[in-house]
Design an enzyme around this catalytic site. Structure first.
Site, PDB file in Angstrom:
ATOM      1  N   GLY A  43       0.845  -1.143   0.061  1.00 25.02           N
ATOM      2  CA  GLY A  43       0.060   0.150  -0.012  1.00 25.02           C
ATOM      3  C   GLY A  43       0.864   1.279   0.007  1.00 25.02           C
ATOM      4  N   GLU A  98       4.013   4.422   6.499  1.00 28.16           N
ATOM      5  CA  GLU A  98       2.787   3.512   6.217  1.00 28.16           C
ATOM      6  C   GLU A  98       1.770   4.425   5.492  1.00 28.16           C
ATOM      7  OE1 GLU A  98       0.878   0.968   6.795  1.00 28.16           O
ATOM      8  OE2 GLU A  98       1.499  -0.285   8.739  1.00 28.16           O
ATOM      9  N   ASP A 102      -4.912   2.216  11.119  1.00 25.77           N
ATOM     10  CA  ASP A 102      -6.200   1.950  11.332  1.00 25.77           C
ATOM     11  C   ASP A 102      -6.521   1.641  12.585  1.00 25.77           C
ATOM     12  OD1 ASP A 102      -9.197   1.408  10.432  1.00 25.77           O
ATOM     13  OD2 ASP A 102      -8.638  -0.461   9.891  1.00 25.77           O
ATOM     14  N   ASP A 158      -6.026  -0.643  -1.925  1.00 23.24           N
ATOM     15  CA  ASP A 158      -6.732  -1.482  -2.533  1.00 23.24           C
ATOM     16  C   ASP A 158      -8.057  -2.058  -1.907  1.00 23.24           C
ATOM     17  OD1 ASP A 158      -5.048  -3.080  -0.698  1.00 23.24           O
ATOM     18  OD2 ASP A 158      -5.894  -4.832  -2.027  1.00 23.24           O
TER      19      ASP A 158
END
Ligand code: IMP
Ligand code: MG
Length: 175
Positions: A43, A98, A102, A158
């Site tokens: 990511g 990062e 979350d 994604d």
């Protein structure tokens, strides 16, 4: 129900401007010694590529891979290293890069893992911070955007491996 990118949550221009701010902030703190930026695959690869070009001092780059088992939009919290650093970080000023923090489990896992390797310092830079979803408290040194509890795609993010290539950050929607 099929899920697809809905409205733009963070535009291309907003991302570009914020990345410049973050790059300058990192440059201000790390002008004396080149930091090692460690990107979290997959990511953060796109953010990383833009971020390093916005840092006005020399930097080195490496990557780690992680996977966390779970459904497409909710991680299980069980984090596993799938690709390791290519060299030692002992004595280096390390910045973990990062895409999003979350629950905080991935960043916390990586922080602890990297800390055991005796870096000189260890900071965390994240493009997005879903602060409402935090379950593990993890200190963040550079934050791009605090966003609400929405699953996002685009600009590296994604769902089931798709949409990383979109240039903006979209909220995922049903329909
Ligand atoms: P955490 O361990 O719960 O903090 O989750 C971090 C990882 O979950 C991120 O590195 C992403 O891979 C994934 N993730 C969390 N939220 C999103 C999202 O909105 N879109 C895409 N991936 C996400
Ligand atoms: Mg990730």
């Amino acid at each position: 129900m099929a899920q697809r990118p809905g409205r733009v949550l963070v535009s291309r221009g907003e991302i570009a401007a914020r990345v410049v701010d973050l790059g300058r902030a990192i440059g201000r703190e790390h002008g004396q010694r080149p930091p090692l930026l460690v990107g979290v695959l997959k990511g953060a690869a796109i953010f990383m590529a833009d971020l390093i070009r916005a840092i006005p001092v020399p930097v080195a780059v490496d990557f780690v891979g992680v996977s966390s088992y779970g459904s497409a939009t909710r991680s299980s919290g069980v984090v596993r290293l799938t690709a390791d650093l290519s060299s030692s970080i002992e004595g280096r000023n390390v910045i973990l890069v990062e895409d999003v923090v979350d629950s905080g489990r991935t960043a916390d896992y990586l922080r602890r893992n990297l800390e055991t390797r005796d870096p000189r310092s260890l900071q965390v830079c994240t493009l997005l911070d879903k602060v409402e979803r935090r379950q593990v408290d993890v200190p963040l040194d550079y934050v791009g955007f605090v966003i609400p509890d929405r699953f996002v795609v685009g600009y590296g993010f994604d769902v089931d491996g798709l949409y990383r290539n979109l240039p903006e950050i979209y909220a995922l929607e049903d329909g």
